[in-house]
Design an enzyme around this catalytic site. Structure first.
Site, PDB file in Angstrom:
ATOM      1  N   CYS A 407       0.810  -1.219   0.000  1.00 24.27           N
ATOM      2  CA  CYS A 407       0.000   0.000   0.000  1.00 24.27           C
ATOM      3  C   CYS A 407       0.842   1.267   0.000  1.00 24.27           C
ATOM      4  CB  CYS A 407      -0.961  -0.007   1.168  1.00 24.27           C
ATOM      5  SG  CYS A 407      -0.157  -0.215   2.756  1.00 24.27           S
ATOM      6  N   HIS A 451      -2.107   0.343   7.127  1.00 22.73           N
ATOM      7  CA  HIS A 451      -2.443   0.690   5.753  1.00 22.73           C
ATOM      8  C   HIS A 451      -2.038   2.132   5.472  1.00 22.73           C
ATOM      9  CE1 HIS A 451      -4.374   0.031   1.981  1.00 22.73           C
ATOM     10  NE2 HIS A 451      -5.351   0.913   2.168  1.00 22.73           N
ATOM     11  N   ASP A 467      -8.107   5.488  -2.273  1.00 23.75           N
ATOM     12  CA  ASP A 467      -7.235   4.377  -1.896  1.00 23.75           C
ATOM     13  C   ASP A 467      -6.778   3.639  -3.139  1.00 23.75           C
ATOM     14  OD1 ASP A 467      -5.863   2.335  -0.816  1.00 23.75           O
ATOM     15  OD2 ASP A 467      -7.489   1.585   0.466  1.00 23.75           O
TER      16      ASP A 467
END
Lengths: 670, 320
Positions: A407, A451, A467
């Site tokens: 991520c 994250h 995202d």
């Protein structure tokens, strides 16, 4: 008293108590502390066996000096909580060697109680708490041993009494725990230094979070008033990273430090409670646009929450999130905008060129953002916990060459490109999702849920979250890391013992979740029981938060418990024996007040004669009672029948007795 | 002022715990206060409470309250360790001044065990005793004596700090021990003027050979000297008899206060005491003459006791 020796029982329990009390501290201390304790204990035992003498004055002074030096060397200071506790522990051990009389032993025991308390500053788990109960029992047993007659040699009895007394102390303790007003700290204090723990860091470089995702440790737990929102809403913001130096993203103190600006909240409110594990840092976890009225924390300019003090122990707080949140919709101040577009001059030329290309293709910011997301979605990007290492232009290499990342790679690269295209953007780090504990109905958020995602400021909309990872691996957002990594098989590959790895085995998983639920309740109801929770409790139980009324209720409750206990403990002892003996004892007690109690070695006839003399007016009643008494005691009659006659005659006699002692009759004994 | 307070305290104690040969410790007779160790413990708890407040630490609160609650529990346990103990005075015999008087005491437990009870008179060493559950524990306490007369004992302090030492529970009891203290014997030559015929050297010899004066036997009476028992008759199964000797008038000695040449009355009484013992040792009859007291010559344990008692109480008020 001061010349007396320390009884054997007391010494045995004292040494036992020292082991129990010291043990939880030892892992935080250098190895020689344990060796030192063994030395002191052995020496003390030799003293007790009269083999060795007490250390001399020079040795004691030297020991004290060395202790100070040792603490300074290991802790780097003599003040501060860690150093103070270590000093206390060493004194606790050394005191053994100059413990001559019961008073010295008392000092050691009291120090032991104090050290028992300090362990809770470093660890508040259930296992330690249960363990400390053992410590308390043993310390109390040592106290009892100190009071026992020196000749006694049944140490287990002291231990049993200690345990029984502590149990008897529980009801009053619970009342005090619930109702003693939780005051604000009286002065600022230094908190124990947090051990290095896994967790988010306040910077982010490629592969940082991928490493963190290998950890099964708990980050925090969260429970909700009402239903738990879907995973796609569970973006737990910890901090925003706005500075980029070509490789590492870091926080911008100026932007965080501002007052929260122009936040509009609307829609359904979502109340939730978080209990965070200690991190030694002060960031907290919140859903976007959360507000909290807890006095222990404050809201930051980048829409995150911070604790006022670093978390050295578990920390609980409540917050409210809203369905619709709009932040700074009307525009950004110039300086803020500039900071949010900051990029190092010489990094990642290919990404810059691509950003300019996109800028020319899309005039609207929103379209550009969507184009970027589409790019991640449609091009062959790969989501992996094992990304290749990247060189100097990390974003370039990731975007155009390797295309494999976790991520932080996606969030960093996307923020870079947006900024290069002139759109204010920042990286957000925190946690996403969480594991539902169906027993307690709360979420467990682990380190592997860490994250990173981004926020961009769009004209007319304000801050919006995006995202990029979702475009590449939607299962990561919807079903968690384990699902996303199923193919790769890398979930917790480095932690073979982690409970989270064995979710498929149902009884292991049940056990794990049950234990976690117990821990969470412990944190919520016990550790986190401070002023807010206490007031809430009062409101629920007593319907008032007025301290005067609470005081009245509390004091009467405490008083009630004390009176009940006193009645149980001090109730007049029931006299034991046969009915005749009981009657005899009652009469003796009553007549004792008149100075006419039975004398040592006096039989019933003698006593009767003396009573007849002293109480001439009661002769009939006296004779009545004694005749019945002798009949029952010495003539083998049926107990029930005799008792039926004995009792009334006793009552008659008792009623006839005068209140005061009658004047002694003039004549002497016959 | 202090003396008055003390007297008031004594009077109050006498009303509250009247002298008695046996008594049972109960709430009227037991006093209880935190000990110094208990006060120090409370101070420790205060420090821990401040720590709990400052660190906002629930478990430190919990520990502090547990210990505070334990303090409350300890109050009752300390009280109960002393309550319901039954004390009974046994014996107490006459001694000479300067000797330790043995005082018998039996402690009885009704049901519970009573541990580490300390018994002590002010200024004297404590005796520690455990009383087993439902059983008796007999012990002998020793108390020094200084002057003749009835020994007036201060109240015996019975105290306990068991189990935790945070409280001291005590009672002050007067077990009504009646102990007569004889004057301390002072050795001095027997009064010369009183010696009959001036032949002191032959006196013991004559006494032992006084078979000529043997008059016969009579039934034993308590107080007769053992040396005069007729063991031979007794071994024949004829019962216990004492030999009766003719009291040779000229051989009986009058012990007179005027004959004692001590520095003061106490020393004179001490000399008389010494003479009484001496005469008994030699088994010679003697009489005692003090101003206002005249005890006819005789000999034997009972006579000795009567004389010593007269000497012990001479010039003092007899105890009621």
């Amino acid at each position: 008293m001061s010349t007396a020796l320390i009884p054997r029982n007391a010494l045995a329990w004292l040494l036992g108590a020292q082991v129990v009390v010291l043990l939880p501290h030892l892992p935080r201390l250098p190895w020689w502390v344990a060796v030192l304790w063994l030395g002191c204990a052995a020496w003390r035992v030799q003293i007790q066996r009269m083999r060795w003498g007490y250390p001399g004055r020079i040795l004691r002074a030297g020991g004290l000096l060395l202790t100070g030096v040792a603490v300074f060397v290991t802790q780097g200071t003599l003040i501060g909580l860690d150093a103070t506790v270590m000093l206390l522990l060493l004194l606790f051990m050394l005191k053994l060697l100059e413990m001559r009389n019961p008073r010295d032993a008392l000092v050691v025991i009291y120090l032991g109680f104090f050290i028992l308390a300090t362990a809770f500053l470093f660890d508040q788990g259930i296992p330690l708490t249960l363990y400390q109960c053992v410590g308390a029992v043993v310390l109390v047993a040592a106290l009892i041993g100190l009071q026992q007659s020196p000749a006694r040699n049944d140490p287990w009895r002291a231990l049993r009494s200690a345990a029984a007394m502590l149990l008897q102390a529980l009801p009053l303790m619970l009342l005090m725990f619930l109702f003693f007003p939780r005051l604000a700290p009286l002065w600022t204090i230094n908190l124990p230094s947090a051990e290095s723990r896994t967790g988010l860091s306040d910077t982010m470089a490629p592969a940082d979070i991928a490493n963190l995702a290998q950890s099964p440790e708990l980050a925090f737990r969260a429970s909700f008033e009402g239903d738990i929102p879907p995973p796609s809403r569970l973006y737990w913001r910890a901090m925003t990273l706005s500075r980029f130096d070509g490789r590492v993203w870091s926080q911008d103190r100026l932007l965080e430090g501002r007052q929260p600006q122009a936040v509009e909240r609307s829609g359904a409110a979502l109340e939730y409670q978080v209990v965070a594990q200690p991190t030694g840092r002060n960031w907290l976890y919140s859903l976007p646009g959360s507000v909290s009225d807890s006095p222990e924390l404050r809201a930051m300019g980048d829409d995150t929450l911070r604790a006022k003090r670093p978390l050295s122990s578990t920390f609980g707080y409540t917050a409210t999130a809203y369905e619709h949140v709009q932040r700074q919709r009307d525009g950004l101040p110039d300086d803020e905008r500039q900071r949010l577009l900051q990029l190092p001059e010489d990094s990642d030329p290919r990404s810059r060129a691509w950003a300019e290309e996109l800028r020319q293709r899309y005039s609207s910011d929103a379209e550009l953002v969507n184009a970027l997301l589409r790019h991640f979605n449609q091009q062959p990007y790969h989501y992996t916990l094992r990304p290749p290492t990247l060189g100097r232009h990390s974003n370039d290499e990731f975007l155009f060459d390797t295309r494999r990342g976790f991520c932080e790679h996606y969030a960093g690269a996307m923020t870079f490109v947006l900024r290069a295209a002139g759109i204010p953007a920042r990286v957000v780090t925190g946690y996403q999702g969480g594991e539902l504990n169906p027993r307690g109905g709360y979420l467990l958020v682990h380190q592997f849920d860490a994250h990173a995602w981004i926020e961009a400021w769009l004209p007319g909309q304000g801050w919006q979250s995006f995202d990029p990872t979702f475009q590449v691996a939607p299962s990561r957002i919807e079903r968690g890391l384990e699902e996303a990594m199923r193919e790769e098989g890398s979930f917790l590959a480095d932690a073979p013992l982690a409970g989270s790895r064995y979710r498929d085995i149902s009884w292991v998983n049940n056990l794990r979740l049950t234990w976690d639920d117990i821990n969470y309740q412990w944190q919520l109801r016990v550790l986190n029981f401070q002023s807010e929770e206490q007031l809430a409790l009062f409101k629920r139980w007593l319907g008032t938060a007025d301290w005067r009324r609470i005081g009245v209720v509390v004091l009467s409750l405490v008083g009630l418990v004390m009176v009940v206990q006193a009645l149980i403990w001090l109730r007049p002892r029931r006299l034991s024996g046969s009915p005749a003996q009981l009657a005899w004892q009652r009469l003796d007690q009553r007549l004792g007040k008149l100075g006419l109690g039975v004398r040592a070695g006096e039989g019933p006839r003698d006593w009767q004669a003396r009573l007849r003399q002293a109480l001439p007016q009661q002769r009939a009643a006296i004779d009545g009672f004694f005749d019945r008494f002798i009949e029952q005691s010495y003539a083998q009659r049926q107990p029930g029948e005799a008792q039926a006659q004995l009792q009334p005659s006793l009552q008659t006699l008792l009623r006839s007795l005068p209140r005061r002692r009658p004047p002694a009759p003039s004549q002497a004994l016959d | 002022m202090r003396a008055r307070a003390r007297r008031w305290h004594q009077g109050w104690l006498r009303r509250r715990i009247p002298p008695a040969r046996s008594l049972r410790l109960d709430h009227r007779r037991i006093f209880i206060l935190p000990s110094r160790a208990g006060m120090a413990f409370l101070l420790l708890l205060l420090i821990m409470l401040i720590g709990a407040i400052n660190y906002q630490n629930s478990l430190v609160y919990g520990l502090t309250f547990t210990l505070l609650s334990l303090f409350w529990v300890a109050l009752h346990h300390t009280y109960r360790n002393l309550a319901a103990v039954q004390l009974r005075a046994t014996g107490g015999r006459a001694v000479f001044a300067g000797e330790q008087v043995p005082l018998g005491l039996t402690l009885r437990s009704e049901r519970r065990e009573h541990q580490a009870l300390k018994l002590r008179w002010p200024g004297l060493d404590a005796v520690s005793v455990d009383v087993p559950a439902g059983d008796e524990q007999a012990l002998t306490l020793f108390h020094p004596t200084e002057r003749r007369g009835w020994l007036v004992l201060e109240r015996l302090r019975i105290e306990t700090r068991y189990p935790l030492g945070w409280f001291v529970a005590w009672s002050l009891v007067d077990l009504d021990w009646q102990v007569l203290v004889y004057p301390k014997p002072v050795s001095a030559p027997l009064p010369v003027g009183a010696a009959p015929d001036g032949e002191e050297g032959d006196q013991p010899h004559a006494q032992q050979e006084g078979v000529a004066d043997f008059q016969g036997l009579r039934a034993y009476r308590p107080g007769d000297s053992r040396r005069r028992l007729d063991w031979r008759a007794w071994s024949r199964g004829q019962g216990l008899h004492s030999k009766v000797f003719a009291e040779p008038q000229q051989q009986s000695l009058w012990l007179d206060l005027a004959a004692a040449a001590g520095r003061d009355l106490e020393e004179c009484l001490g000399m008389l005491t010494g003479w009484v013992l001496e005469m008994e040792r030699e088994q010679r009859p003697y009489g005692l003459s003090l101003p206002g007291v005249r005890i006819e010559p005789a000999q034997g344990d009972r006579h000795r006791e009567v004389c010593l008692r007269a000497l012990a109480l001479y010039g003092l008020e007899a105890r009621a």
